[in-house]
Design a protein around this motif. Structure first.
Motif: not given
Length: 48
Positions: A1-19
């Motif tokens: 579950m921790a790996l999923v959370n880490l991946s989700a945070m990475t995805l979120f941060l890349w989307h914030q960068t694009a925004l």
């Protein structure tokens, strides 16, 4: 579950960068409704 959370945070941060990049690039064109302003009514979708 921790790996999923880490991946989700990475995805979120890349989307914030694009925004932020999109916002910075369109700022010289003027305020973009819904991007630079708060959408406080349904008419902001049709604003140009």
């Amino acid at each position: 579950m921790a790996l999923v959370n880490l991946s989700a945070m990475t995805l979120f941060l890349w989307h914030q960068t694009a925004l932020m990049a999109t916002t910075a690039m369109t700022l010289p064109l003027g305020r973009q409704p819904g991007l630079h302003t708060r959408p406080d009514h349904l008419g902001w979708v049709a604003d140009e």
